[in-house]
Design a protein around this motif. Sequence first.
Motif, mmCIF file in Angstrom:
data_model
loop_
_atom_site.group_PDB
_atom_site.id
_atom_site.type_symbol
_atom_site.label_atom_id
_atom_site.label_comp_id
_atom_site.label_asym_id
_atom_site.label_seq_id
_atom_site.Cartn_x
_atom_site.Cartn_y
_atom_site.Cartn_z
ATOM 1 N N ASN A 255 29.678 6.758 31.431
ATOM 2 C CA ASN A 255 29.905 6.178 32.754
ATOM 3 C C ASN A 255 31.401 6.207 33.074
ATOM 4 O O ASN A 255 32.223 5.773 32.268
ATOM 5 C CB ASN A 255 29.412 4.725 32.807
ATOM 6 N N GLY A 256 31.731 6.694 34.252
ATOM 7 C CA GLY A 256 33.129 6.796 34.652
ATOM 8 C C GLY A 256 33.856 7.995 34.092
ATOM 9 O O GLY A 256 35.069 8.128 34.279
ATOM 10 N N GLY A 257 33.127 8.885 33.406
ATOM 11 C CA GLY A 257 33.744 10.066 32.806
ATOM 12 C C GLY A 257 33.959 11.194 33.801
ATOM 13 O O GLY A 257 33.821 11.021 35.017
ATOM 14 N N ARG A 258 34.332 12.354 33.263
ATOM 15 C CA ARG A 258 34.625 13.518 34.100
ATOM 16 C C ARG A 258 33.852 14.729 33.613
ATOM 17 O O ARG A 258 33.772 14.976 32.412
ATOM 18 C CB ARG A 258 36.127 13.835 34.061
ATOM 19 N N VAL A 259 33.320 15.503 34.564
ATOM 20 C CA VAL A 259 32.727 16.807 34.270
ATOM 21 C C VAL A 259 33.483 17.852 35.080
ATOM 22 O O VAL A 259 33.486 17.813 36.314
ATOM 23 C CB VAL A 259 31.222 16.855 34.626
ATOM 24 N N SER A 260 34.157 18.767 34.384
ATOM 25 C CA SER A 260 34.866 19.859 35.043
ATOM 26 C C SER A 260 34.101 21.150 34.787
ATOM 27 O O SER A 260 33.835 21.508 33.631
ATOM 28 C CB SER A 260 36.295 19.977 34.512
ATOM 29 N N ILE A 261 33.754 21.850 35.860
ATOM 30 C CA ILE A 261 32.873 23.016 35.768
ATOM 31 C C ILE A 261 33.640 24.288 36.109
ATOM 32 O O ILE A 261 34.101 24.469 37.229
ATOM 33 C CB ILE A 261 31.670 22.869 36.714
ATOM 34 N N LEU A 262 33.777 25.159 35.113
ATOM 35 C CA LEU A 262 34.375 26.478 35.321
ATOM 36 C C LEU A 262 33.306 27.558 35.405
ATOM 37 O O LEU A 262 33.513 28.600 36.023
ATOM 38 C CB LEU A 262 35.345 26.798 34.179
ATOM 39 N N PHE A 279 25.010 6.835 39.861
ATOM 40 C CA PHE A 279 24.961 5.570 39.140
ATOM 41 C C PHE A 279 25.932 5.517 37.964
ATOM 42 O O PHE A 279 26.339 4.433 37.532
ATOM 43 C CB PHE A 279 23.541 5.285 38.645
ATOM 44 N N LYS A 280 26.322 6.674 37.441
ATOM 45 C CA LYS A 280 27.284 6.704 36.342
ATOM 46 C C LYS A 280 28.727 6.681 36.846
ATOM 47 O O LYS A 280 29.661 6.494 36.062
ATOM 48 C CB LYS A 280 27.053 7.945 35.460
ATOM 49 N N GLY A 281 28.914 6.887 38.124
ATOM 50 C CA GLY A 281 30.253 6.828 38.694
ATOM 51 C C GLY A 281 31.207 7.868 38.129
ATOM 52 O O GLY A 281 32.398 7.592 37.955
ATOM 53 N N ILE A 282 30.695 9.071 37.875
ATOM 54 C CA ILE A 282 31.533 10.088 37.246
ATOM 55 C C ILE A 282 32.283 10.915 38.294
ATOM 56 O O ILE A 282 31.956 10.903 39.482
ATOM 57 C CB ILE A 282 30.707 11.023 36.338
ATOM 58 N N THR A 283 33.282 11.627 37.829
ATOM 59 C CA THR A 283 34.036 12.567 38.660
ATOM 60 C C THR A 283 33.607 13.977 38.296
ATOM 61 O O THR A 283 33.594 14.336 37.105
ATOM 62 C CB THR A 283 35.548 12.421 38.421
#
Length: 342
Positions: A255-262, A279-283
Amino acid sequence: MKAVVKHHRGYGAKVQMVDIPRIADDEVLIKVKATSICGTDVHIYKWDEWSESRVNPPYVFGHEFSGEVVEIGSKVTNISIGDSVSAETHLVCGKCSQCLTGKAHICKNTKIIGVDTQGCFAEYVAIPSGNIWVNPKGMPFDVAAIQEPMGNAVHTVLSGDVVGKTVAIIGCGPIGIMAVGVAKAAGAAQVIAFDLNDYRLTLAKMMGATTIVNSKIDDPLHVVQKLTAGNGVDVVCEMSGHPIAMNQGFKMVTNGGRVSILSLPVRPIEFDVTNDIVFKGITVKGITGRKMFETWQQVSSLIQSGQVDVKPMITHHFSLEEFEKGFDLMIEGNCGKVVLHP
């Protein structure tokens, strides 16, 4: 000059004799010393749906390289003959709102060297001087040639904070392998590398992965839960483009983490947006190219300082005429970075 030419709208390529490029007033002519094979080149070589809709043979392809400047245009003032150089491969317009606000890497009118223009699988290549990166003295040509793809890894990993965090690298192609080294150098507490290919997972371990996971054998979500005491990873760098792997990435991020997609999935992918994103509030960050030229400075400094040693993942060298051996290895996945020498 000799060049690897995408000669028809079908599988493969050929070595042919073509004219040495004539440079414009704002261009430089470079004698290519090393050029590496990218996943994009493999798409063009195999002639898949993407390349069929994008490129127009016959032309010289390839876009990752290093070399020596042998001629400069009359308007070029920032480059000298004899400089060891590489190049930013995105040709941008300099006029759109993105370019004018410091975001040229997402220029609306981007063209790519070796995709939309003549490329570098050749003895010589002509490049606009504004795209040239002058390499530090003494940097080996094979290392200098892979700065462009390493820039993708740097941009992906450093699109947010990783210091003291747990980072998952999903997909250990050459850029994913470099992302492992970048994350470790940037201060990640754990770097977990996922792939289906044991050869490339071994390279990821050599580049600094604290844990490697063959997703055919072990459940990635179970491994992450165990390694993070049920919290999930702080950062996911998605390099695979596979629907199952991408969904696993969204489920394993905390929760609150980041997913960067290349990665570039070949077709639309379905996500559980409600539960895994909202709901996880991710970036979630989409990554394209390299920041011009912030990322290049980071790449060059990481290599020169020794913080990231890319040599373990440069696994094969071939002459330009042996390009088919390099492409076969890339297609099979039994390699790291493959470098051709004209």
